[in-house]
Design an enzyme around this catalytic site. Structure first.
Site, PDB file in Angstrom:
ATOM      1  CG  HIS A  33       6.313   2.935  -8.739  1.00 55.25           C
ATOM      2  ND1 HIS A  33       7.558   3.490  -8.888  1.00 55.25           N
ATOM      3  CD2 HIS A  33       5.455   3.968  -8.624  1.00 55.25           C
ATOM      4  CE1 HIS A  33       7.473   4.800  -8.848  1.00 55.25           C
ATOM      5  NE2 HIS A  33       6.193   5.133  -8.707  1.00 55.25           N
TER       6      HIS A  33
ATOM      7  CG  HIS B   1       0.955   4.847  -8.941  1.00 62.79           C
ATOM      8  ND1 HIS B   1       1.070   5.448  -7.709  1.00 62.79           N
ATOM      9  CD2 HIS B   1       2.053   5.222  -9.638  1.00 62.79           C
ATOM     10  CE1 HIS B   1       2.191   6.158  -7.664  1.00 62.79           C
ATOM     11  NE2 HIS B   1       2.806   6.037  -8.824  1.00 62.79           N
TER      12      HIS B   1
ATOM     13  NE  ARG C 163      -3.847  -2.275   2.064  1.00 59.64           N
ATOM     14  CZ  ARG C 163      -4.786  -2.604   1.170  1.00 59.64           C
ATOM     15  NH1 ARG C 163      -5.125  -1.742   0.229  1.00 59.64           N
ATOM     16  NH2 ARG C 163      -5.376  -3.783   1.215  1.00 59.64           N
TER      17      ARG C 163
ATOM     18  CB  VAL D  16       9.983   6.007  -5.900  1.00 60.30           C
ATOM     19  CG1 VAL D  16      10.810   4.788  -5.520  1.00 60.30           C
ATOM     20  CG2 VAL D  16       9.502   6.743  -4.651  1.00 60.30           C
TER      21      VAL D  16
HETATM   22  P1  AMP Z   1       5.803   8.159  -8.288  1.00 68.04           P
HETATM   23  O1  AMP Z   1       5.498   9.637  -8.175  1.00 68.04           O
HETATM   24  O2  AMP Z   1       5.097   7.518  -9.444  1.00 68.04           O
HETATM   25  O3  AMP Z   1       7.296   7.887  -8.294  1.00 68.04           O
HETATM   26  O4  AMP Z   1       5.178   7.499  -7.008  1.00 68.04           O
HETATM   27  C1  AMP Z   1       5.910   7.148  -5.872  1.00 68.04           C
HETATM   28  C2  AMP Z   1       4.916   6.742  -4.816  1.00 68.04           C
HETATM   29  O5  AMP Z   1       5.617   6.084  -3.797  1.00 68.04           O
HETATM   30  C3  AMP Z   1       4.158   7.900  -4.175  1.00 68.04           C
HETATM   31  O6  AMP Z   1       2.761   7.740  -4.377  1.00 68.04           O
HETATM   32  C4  AMP Z   1       4.555   7.810  -2.702  1.00 68.04           C
HETATM   33  O7  AMP Z   1       3.507   8.152  -1.821  1.00 68.04           O
HETATM   34  C5  AMP Z   1       4.971   6.350  -2.577  1.00 68.04           C
HETATM   35  N1  AMP Z   1       5.903   6.045  -1.517  1.00 68.04           N
HETATM   36  C6  AMP Z   1       7.050   6.706  -1.216  1.00 68.04           C
HETATM   37  N2  AMP Z   1       7.678   6.111  -0.183  1.00 68.04           N
HETATM   38  C7  AMP Z   1       6.921   5.039   0.170  1.00 68.04           C
HETATM   39  C8  AMP Z   1       7.041   4.026   1.178  1.00 68.04           C
HETATM   40  N3  AMP Z   1       8.081   3.983   2.021  1.00 68.04           N
HETATM   41  N4  AMP Z   1       6.066   3.085   1.244  1.00 68.04           N
HETATM   42  C9  AMP Z   1       5.018   3.116   0.407  1.00 68.04           C
HETATM   43  N5  AMP Z   1       4.863   4.043  -0.577  1.00 68.04           N
HETATM   44  C10 AMP Z   1       5.793   4.993  -0.677  1.00 68.04           C
END
Ligand code: AMP
Length: 113
Positions: free
Chosen positions: A100, A102, A29, A96
């Protein structure tokens, strides 16, 4: 790779609410959910962005999508609908740098226009 936050989740170096795991795929999540269901589906191999994908990753990407559709069913949002998103690089909103997918659902999504 040492700055790869999601690899730390894979290696259990930092905690996460893990909802799905296979040898190749992990899902957990999102820590800051943008919808009632917000799950991140990731490969266990380090790939910085979707620009790094090659034909050898075709099956892996299929597994990410199928994991997401399974999770959508588990979350009870498959019929009403949901959104799958992969952001790439700064202009795409990627924060990140470990690819990934979403899975977002449980509320009405606005159109992209
Ligand atoms: P993006 O902008 O597509 O790189 O999305 C990165 C996502 O990772 C964001 O929605 C963040 O809220 C989520 N995120 C960052 N750190 C963590 C973590 N430690 N555990 C779970 N989700 C995370």
């Amino acid at each position: 790779m040492s700055d790869d936050l999601f690899m730390k989740i894979i290696n259990r170096e930092i905690p996460a609410d893990i909802v799905y795991e296979t040898d190749e795929v992990l899902a957990f999540r999102d820590i800051a959910p943008k919808a009632p269901t917000h799950i991140l589906v990731i490969p266990k191999v380090h790939l910085r962005t979707v620009n790094d994908l090659e034909s050898a990753h075709t099956e892996l990407i299929g597994k990410l999508v199928l994991a997401a559709t399974d999770l959508a069913r588990q979350e009870g949002i498959a019929k009403e609908g949901y959104r799958l998103v992969m952001n790439c690089n700064p202009a795409g909103g990627q924060l990140v740098y470990h690819i990934h997918l979403h899975l977002l659902g449980g509320r009405q999504m606005r159109g992209l226009g």
